[in-house]
Design a protein around this motif. Structure first.
Motif, mmCIF file in Angstrom:
data_model
loop_
_atom_site.group_PDB
_atom_site.id
_atom_site.type_symbol
_atom_site.label_atom_id
_atom_site.label_comp_id
_atom_site.label_asym_id
_atom_site.label_seq_id
_atom_site.Cartn_x
_atom_site.Cartn_y
_atom_site.Cartn_z
ATOM 1 N N ASP A 43 -38.469 26.247 1.115
ATOM 2 C CA ASP A 43 -38.139 25.110 1.774
ATOM 3 C C ASP A 43 -37.612 24.076 1.400
ATOM 4 O OD1 ASP A 43 -39.126 27.001 3.911
ATOM 5 O OD2 ASP A 43 -40.402 25.647 4.454
ATOM 6 N N THR A 44 -38.164 22.972 0.682
ATOM 7 C CA THR A 44 -37.877 21.650 0.123
ATOM 8 C C THR A 44 -35.997 21.687 -0.162
ATOM 9 O OG1 THR A 44 -39.512 21.308 -0.810
ATOM 10 C CG2 THR A 44 -38.587 20.058 -1.614
ATOM 11 N N VAL A 81 -29.025 22.185 2.225
ATOM 12 C CA VAL A 81 -27.695 21.773 3.240
ATOM 13 C C VAL A 81 -27.962 20.257 3.076
ATOM 14 C CG1 VAL A 81 -28.385 21.551 5.915
ATOM 15 C CG2 VAL A 81 -29.072 24.041 4.684
ATOM 16 N N VAL A 82 -28.565 19.026 3.610
ATOM 17 C CA VAL A 82 -28.319 18.036 4.510
ATOM 18 C C VAL A 82 -27.787 17.266 2.489
ATOM 19 C CG1 VAL A 82 -30.038 15.707 3.795
ATOM 20 C CG2 VAL A 82 -31.058 17.916 4.720
ATOM 21 N N SER A 104 -24.420 18.617 3.574
ATOM 22 C CA SER A 104 -23.717 18.076 4.593
ATOM 23 C C SER A 104 -23.558 16.762 4.581
ATOM 24 C CB SER A 104 -24.869 18.335 5.551
ATOM 25 O OG SER A 104 -24.919 19.690 6.345
ATOM 26 N N LEU A 105 -23.812 16.348 3.772
ATOM 27 C CA LEU A 105 -23.769 14.503 3.749
ATOM 28 C C LEU A 105 -22.270 14.370 2.628
ATOM 29 C CD1 LEU A 105 -26.975 13.160 2.793
ATOM 30 C CD2 LEU A 105 -25.542 12.990 4.621
ATOM 31 N N ALA A 106 -22.382 15.204 1.502
ATOM 32 C CA ALA A 106 -21.067 15.383 0.685
ATOM 33 C C ALA A 106 -19.530 15.276 1.968
ATOM 34 C CB ALA A 106 -21.342 16.639 -0.568
ATOM 35 N N LEU A 107 -19.758 17.151 2.749
ATOM 36 C CA LEU A 107 -19.249 16.934 3.318
ATOM 37 C C LEU A 107 -18.755 16.027 4.881
ATOM 38 C CD1 LEU A 107 -16.790 18.919 5.171
ATOM 39 C CD2 LEU A 107 -18.265 19.609 6.410
ATOM 40 N N LEU A 108 -19.512 14.857 4.509
ATOM 41 C CA LEU A 108 -19.425 13.553 6.309
ATOM 42 C C LEU A 108 -18.507 12.576 5.130
ATOM 43 C CD1 LEU A 108 -20.798 12.290 8.910
ATOM 44 C CD2 LEU A 108 -22.404 11.771 7.416
ATOM 45 N N LEU A 113 -23.174 16.000 -3.144
ATOM 46 C CA LEU A 113 -23.042 16.962 -4.684
ATOM 47 C C LEU A 113 -24.031 17.521 -5.049
ATOM 48 C CD1 LEU A 113 -19.554 16.452 -4.431
ATOM 49 C CD2 LEU A 113 -20.204 18.191 -2.594
ATOM 50 N N VAL A 114 -23.985 16.643 -5.957
ATOM 51 C CA VAL A 114 -25.474 17.116 -6.908
ATOM 52 C C VAL A 114 -26.740 17.355 -6.588
ATOM 53 C CG1 VAL A 114 -26.680 15.387 -9.211
ATOM 54 C CG2 VAL A 114 -24.465 14.494 -8.634
ATOM 55 N N ALA A 115 -27.215 16.677 -5.684
ATOM 56 C CA ALA A 115 -28.563 17.219 -5.195
ATOM 57 C C ALA A 115 -28.395 18.294 -3.801
ATOM 58 C CB ALA A 115 -29.133 16.155 -3.314
ATOM 59 N N ALA A 116 -26.832 19.156 -3.950
ATOM 60 C CA ALA A 116 -26.839 19.892 -2.969
ATOM 61 C C ALA A 116 -26.455 20.775 -3.827
ATOM 62 C CB ALA A 116 -25.493 20.027 -1.968
ATOM 63 N N THR A 117 -26.472 20.530 -4.896
ATOM 64 C CA THR A 117 -26.173 21.502 -6.437
ATOM 65 C C THR A 117 -27.991 21.906 -6.728
ATOM 66 O OG1 THR A 117 -24.142 21.154 -7.074
ATOM 67 C CG2 THR A 117 -25.434 22.124 -8.854
#
Length: 270
Positions: free
Chosen positions: A92-93, A99-100, A103-107, A74-78
């Motif tokens: 793009d980065t 996105v990644v 997605s990982l937080a949801l997984l 979640l920190v990375a997504a934020t």
């Protein structure tokens, strides 16, 4: 040319690599608790509790790791989302980080919901303690008598300077530590251990605590905390814990004189 052969050096017991549990206890100190009821009952950190079983999840299990990984994601997504907002969605980065990470937080969140909780079970009806398997450490599940388990307390100060006592129970044969509860006072730690001792007596009344008030066969033990505080103020008050420690030290001294193997007791009393 001659080659000099070196004799293998023996490793002194004190220089052998110590496990995490041993290093933790040496760092924060360890106080072995007597196997006696010495305080009013205090409920331990139970996840499930009835008149048959007490269930506690071991600290730092798979659920805790999934929780930490989810938070990192979640920190990375934020961070990625903030980068997209600042740079007008042309990076793009930041896009892939958002996105990644999301997605990982949801997984990890779904995995934590589907994961079957690992719990240590204190079975009052059989007097046994069941420990779960550990998928990462390849530890097999066990079932051992409660008589083989002992309680130890640790103490340290937090980063803000507040005192913290922890109650661990561990098996004297398999060395399986379970964190039972955390408190700011040593009295409450003794109350947790007193609760567990009374609870695991299958033919005795249940400890009289709010979580077990629906069951009729209960005992107050040494009374309520209010009664305890009032009684402890009298000049002729004798602390049951101090008496129990004296008996434990005398028993250990007797065993050492007869040559029986015993663990050294930690110095000092609270």
């Amino acid at each position: 040319m001659t080659v000099k052969r070196l004799r293998p050096r023996s490793i002194h017991p004190r220089l052998r690599k110590k496990g995490f549990w041993q290093r933790y206890m040496e760092k924060y100190g360890i106080r072995k608790l007597p196997r006696e009821i010495t305080r009013p009952f205090e409920v331990v950190g139970a996840e499930e509790l009835d008149d048959r079983e007490l269930r506690i999840s071991p600290s730092w299990g798979m659920g805790m790791w999934l929780y930490l990984l989810r938070n990192f994601s979640l920190v990375a997504a934020t961070m990625g989302g903030a980068g997209l907002l600042v740079r007008s969605f042309d990076d793009d980065t930041s896009f892939w980080l958002f996105v990644v990470g999301l997605s990982l937080a949801l997984l990890f969140f779904i995995a934590s919901r589907l994961l079957k909780p690992r719990q240590v079970v204190f079975d009052r009806t059989t007097g046994m303690v069941r420990t779960p398997a550990h998928p990462l450490l390849f530890r097999e599940p066990t079932e051992t008598p409660f008589e083989e388990w002992e309680a130890v307390s640790t103490f340290h100060y937090t980063q803000i300077g507040s005192p913290t006592f922890r109650l661990f129970v561990r098996n004297t044969k398999i060395r399986y530590p379970v964190l039972m509860g955390v408190s700011a006072t040593f009295d409450e730690v003794l109350g947790m251990w007193s609760f567990l001792l009374q609870y695991m007596k299958k033919d005795a009344p249940l400890p009289d605590v709010p979580d077990l008030e629906q069951y009729p066969n209960r005992t107050k033990g040494l009374g309520t905390w209010e009664e305890w505080e009032l009684a402890s103020r009298w000049p002729d008050f004798v602390d049951p814990y101090e008496e129990a420690v004296d008996r434990m030290e005398a028993e250990q001294k007797k065993k050492s004189e007869t040559g029986e193997a015993t663990e050294p007791l930690p110095p000092g009393k609270p």
